[in-house]
Enzyme design. Structure first.
Site, PDB file in Angstrom:
ATOM      1  CE  LYS A 112     -19.436 -11.040  38.616  1.00 52.43           C
ATOM      2  NZ  LYS A 112     -20.014  -9.766  39.024  1.00 52.43           N
ATOM      3  CE  LYS A 192     -31.553 -14.802  35.066  1.00 50.42           C
ATOM      4  NZ  LYS A 192     -31.088 -14.165  36.294  1.00 50.42           N
ATOM      5  CE  LYS A 195     -27.031  -9.032  23.720  1.00 49.37           C
ATOM      6  NZ  LYS A 195     -26.604  -7.637  23.547  1.00 49.37           N
TER       7      LYS A 195
END
Ligand code: SF4
Length: 327
Positions: A112, A192, A195
């Site tokens: 991240k 995968k 959204k």
């Protein structure tokens, strides 16, 4: 006494069929055997959100999907993380006994930090401690996880062991309730379903929208013309048939291999399968959506019930940590 299961999910708004197959269906099953605590983790979301303008709507939409899918607020506690503020207090206290080195080594933190170098915030590195606080606050016995999430749960277990070692037996060591989540690949056939990749089909989509989305799906790249024989084993449309047209997969497999069925018709069949499977869900969702106050009342009641457990846990923790004089 039934064991307590905790699971948290970020408020990502309308859920998609990957969420449904991978997690929500399992949530519904678990509530028959366990006392389940299902939490929409809005504080976690703040670690990566650029804007919070859609946060409340996303919480509402996600709750609608959970309830319409069969999560029963009479059986399970359904609530929003920030509505039980004790979690922030426990997060702070657990932070005092979690070595920074543990957190800096977490692979998802590194990833991240790489993905949002302009916003490597304190919450991002403390994320596993907040997750531990979520799980520990409700004295959870088990957490449903996929194999890829095992390292995260292990961090919680380490924090539990450390707390129990220093302050005496307080928390159960939460066990992984390993679920073989089937991998649901997105319509692009690569990633995968998610959204953020825009490769998903929303559960609440209309039948027409579902068909339009399915039409965009990647198929067997080697099948260039209608008369080319296909290879269903490499086709993502075929893998989705397994979830929504189980009884027809043999026939589709055979027909695809001899070019007896074209991809256009095959996709129509898939859209029909999805629409049939979600018909009742969509009706329930539409009915729930008409009464937002009812949805908010369910979340309020969930927060109240979760708050009772949280207050008890926190009182015990503060006593053991020497922060209060009396039990
Ligand atoms: Fe895939 Fe169906 Fe086309 Fe075969 S016919 S390649 S299974 S979409």
């Amino acid at each position: 006494m039934r064991q307590r299961v905790f699971s948290g999910a970020r408020p990502t708004g309308r859920q998609h069929i990957g969420n449904y197959i991978g997690a929500i269906q399992n949530y519904v099953k678990l509530q028959e055997k366990y006392d389940c605590v299902y939490c929409i983790v809005d504080i976690h979301a703040l670690t990566t959100l650029e804007s919070t303008s859609e946060l409340q709507q996303n919480i509402f939409e996600m709750t609608l999907d959970w309830l319409a899918a069969g999560i029963d607020p009479k059986k399970s506690i359904v609530f929003v993380q920030s509505h039980v503020p004790e979690v922030m207090e426990l997060f702070t206290l657990l932070g005092m006994l979690t070595p920074l080195g543990w957190l800096l080594r977490v692979p998802t933190f590194k990833e991240k930090a790489r993905m949002q170098p302009q916003n490597v915030n304190y919450g991002l590195v403390g994320y596993p401690v907040l997750m531990a606080a979520d799980i520990m606050l409700y004295k959870s016995d088990a957490v449903p996880v996929g194999e890829d999430q095992l390292p995260h749960l292990e961090m919680t277990r380490e924090i539990v062991r450390r707390f129990n070692f220093i302050f005496g037996d307080t928390f159960p060591e939460p066990q992984a309730k390993l679920t073989n989540y089937p991998l649901v690949r997105g319509l692009d056939g690569g990633q995968k379903m998610g959204k953020s990749y825009n490769n998903h089909i929303e559960l609440a989509a209309t039948p027409e929208e579902t068909l339009e989305r399915v039409k965009t799906a990647m198929t067997d790249p080697a099948r260039q013309r209608r008369n080319d024989p296909g290879h269903p084993e490499v086709c993502n449309v075929f893998s989705l048939h397994h979830f929504f047209n189980e009884e027809s997969t043999k026939e589709i497999d055979a027909q695809c291999r001899v070019a007896g069925i074209g991809c256009v018709d095959c996709k129509k069949l898939l859209a029909e399968g999805i629409n049939n499977a979600l018909h009742d869900f969509r009706e329930r969702r539409a009915a729930l959506e008409k009464d937002p106050e009812h949805i908010y009342a369910i979340l309020d009641d969930g927060a109240r019930r979760a708050g009772v457990i949280a207050k008890q846990t926190l009182a015990g923790v503060k006593l053991k940590m020497g922060l209060t004089r009396h039990a």
